[in-house]
Design a protein around this motif. Structure first.
Motif, PDB file in Angstrom:
ATOM      1  N   GLU A  85       0.830  -1.213   0.000  1.00  0.00           N
ATOM      2  CA  GLU A  85       0.000   0.000   0.000  1.00  0.00           C
ATOM      3  C   GLU A  85       0.862   1.258   0.000  1.00  0.00           C
ATOM      4  O   GLU A  85       0.544   2.244  -0.667  1.00  0.00           O
ATOM      5  CB  GLU A  85      -0.930   0.002   1.221  1.00  0.00           C
ATOM      6  CG  GLU A  85      -2.024  -1.056   1.160  1.00  0.00           C
ATOM      7  CD  GLU A  85      -2.968  -0.832  -0.019  1.00  0.00           C
ATOM      8  OE1 GLU A  85      -3.411   0.314  -0.217  1.00  0.00           O
ATOM      9  OE2 GLU A  85      -3.244  -1.804  -0.751  1.00  0.00           O
ATOM     10  N   VAL A  86       1.942   1.226   0.770  1.00  0.00           N
ATOM     11  CA  VAL A  86       2.837   2.382   0.835  1.00  0.00           C
ATOM     12  C   VAL A  86       3.482   2.626  -0.528  1.00  0.00           C
ATOM     13  O   VAL A  86       3.592   3.768  -0.992  1.00  0.00           O
ATOM     14  CB  VAL A  86       3.910   2.163   1.925  1.00  0.00           C
ATOM     15  CG1 VAL A  86       5.032   3.178   1.797  1.00  0.00           C
ATOM     16  CG2 VAL A  86       3.271   2.225   3.301  1.00  0.00           C
ATOM     17  N   LYS A  94       2.287   1.768  -3.415  1.00  0.00           N
ATOM     18  CA  LYS A  94       1.262   2.283  -4.333  1.00  0.00           C
ATOM     19  C   LYS A  94       1.053   3.785  -4.128  1.00  0.00           C
ATOM     20  O   LYS A  94       1.017   4.555  -5.101  1.00  0.00           O
ATOM     21  CB  LYS A  94      -0.062   1.534  -4.133  1.00  0.00           C
ATOM     22  CG  LYS A  94      -1.105   1.920  -5.156  1.00  0.00           C
ATOM     23  CD  LYS A  94      -2.375   1.101  -5.028  1.00  0.00           C
ATOM     24  CE  LYS A  94      -3.248   1.628  -3.905  1.00  0.00           C
ATOM     25  NZ  LYS A  94      -4.573   0.958  -3.885  1.00  0.00           N
ATOM     26  N   SER A  95       0.960   4.212  -2.873  1.00  0.00           N
ATOM     27  CA  SER A  95       0.787   5.643  -2.610  1.00  0.00           C
ATOM     28  C   SER A  95       1.962   6.443  -3.156  1.00  0.00           C
ATOM     29  O   SER A  95       1.786   7.511  -3.749  1.00  0.00           O
ATOM     30  CB  SER A  95       0.671   5.897  -1.104  1.00  0.00           C
ATOM     31  OG  SER A  95      -0.385   5.159  -0.569  1.00  0.00           O
ATOM     32  N   GLU A 103      -0.031   7.193 -12.405  1.00  0.00           N
ATOM     33  CA  GLU A 103      -1.451   7.132 -12.042  1.00  0.00           C
ATOM     34  C   GLU A 103      -2.104   5.821 -12.465  1.00  0.00           C
ATOM     35  O   GLU A 103      -3.176   5.469 -11.978  1.00  0.00           O
ATOM     36  CB  GLU A 103      -2.209   8.291 -12.709  1.00  0.00           C
ATOM     37  CG  GLU A 103      -1.678   9.660 -12.371  1.00  0.00           C
ATOM     38  CD  GLU A 103      -2.048  10.102 -10.960  1.00  0.00           C
ATOM     39  OE1 GLU A 103      -2.794   9.355 -10.301  1.00  0.00           O
ATOM     40  OE2 GLU A 103      -1.589  11.168 -10.533  1.00  0.00           O
ATOM     41  N   HIS A 116       1.732   6.819  -6.876  1.00  0.00           N
ATOM     42  CA  HIS A 116       0.715   7.806  -7.265  1.00  0.00           C
ATOM     43  C   HIS A 116       1.249   9.223  -7.082  1.00  0.00           C
ATOM     44  O   HIS A 116       1.038  10.082  -7.936  1.00  0.00           O
ATOM     45  CB  HIS A 116      -0.567   7.595  -6.469  1.00  0.00           C
ATOM     46  CG  HIS A 116      -1.351   6.412  -6.934  1.00  0.00           C
ATOM     47  ND1 HIS A 116      -2.479   5.957  -6.287  1.00  0.00           N
ATOM     48  CD2 HIS A 116      -1.166   5.575  -7.989  1.00  0.00           C
ATOM     49  CE1 HIS A 116      -2.963   4.896  -6.933  1.00  0.00           C
ATOM     50  NE2 HIS A 116      -2.169   4.642  -7.955  1.00  0.00           N
ATOM     51  N   ARG A 117       1.960   9.456  -5.986  1.00  0.00           N
ATOM     52  CA  ARG A 117       2.550  10.787  -5.771  1.00  0.00           C
ATOM     53  C   ARG A 117       3.582  11.111  -6.845  1.00  0.00           C
ATOM     54  O   ARG A 117       3.825  12.281  -7.147  1.00  0.00           O
ATOM     55  CB  ARG A 117       3.220  10.858  -4.393  1.00  0.00           C
ATOM     56  CG  ARG A 117       2.255  11.126  -3.254  1.00  0.00           C
ATOM     57  CD  ARG A 117       2.998  11.614  -2.011  1.00  0.00           C
ATOM     58  NE  ARG A 117       4.064  10.700  -1.604  1.00  0.00           N
ATOM     59  CZ  ARG A 117       3.870   9.603  -0.861  1.00  0.00           C
ATOM     60  NH1 ARG A 117       2.663   9.291  -0.437  1.00  0.00           N
ATOM     61  NH2 ARG A 117       4.882   8.836  -0.538  1.00  0.00           N
TER      62      ARG A 117
END
Lengths: 85, 85
Positions: free
Chosen positions: A20-21, A23-24, A32, A27-28
């Motif tokens: 999850e980290v 993935k975040s 996308e 995205h940053r």
């Protein structure tokens, strides 16, 4: 000689905070299109066996005994015959 | 939709102490046929792209930017077209 490629991933029901980290972070960084990320472990083990069935049985045995946590993780093994010249 | 399977391993010149420890443990457990062990990382990333070339370029870009340490690690990417029913 055999080469065992062993992929260890979390079971689907187990939360993967590291994935999850990542993935975040992606995205940053404007990646996308990324939808899901899972992180696992990858082992390459060379084994000096003559017999393929025996090599496979051994690989399963040591993967379950040492490489994974059977409560949270699952695995896949690709066993390749490796010939040395 | 594409699924990128990303395998990260140490470069051959880099010492892999974790792999050595696992090898010693396997020998103590009487898996005598094991000759070498390397431990790496394994990522599965799903990407919502239409174009395969673009998906591949993105996977290379974020792998080099975030997932590996280019000084010590190398990687392989398998990109699979994943169809959802």
């Amino acid at each position: 000689m055999f080469l065992a490629k062993i992929y260890v991933t979390y079971k689907p029901s187990i939360l993967d905070p590291q994935g999850e980290v990542i993935k975040s972070a992606l995205h940053r960084m404007n990646f996308e299109t990324v939808e899901t990320v899972t992180q696992g472990k990858y082992f390459e083990v060379t084994m000096n066996n003559d017999d393929e069935a025996a090599a496979y049985d051994e690989a399963v045995a040591y993967t379950e005994a040492l490489l994974i946590n059977p409560n949270t993780e699952t695995y896949r093994i690709d066993l390749l015959k490796s010939v040395e010249a």
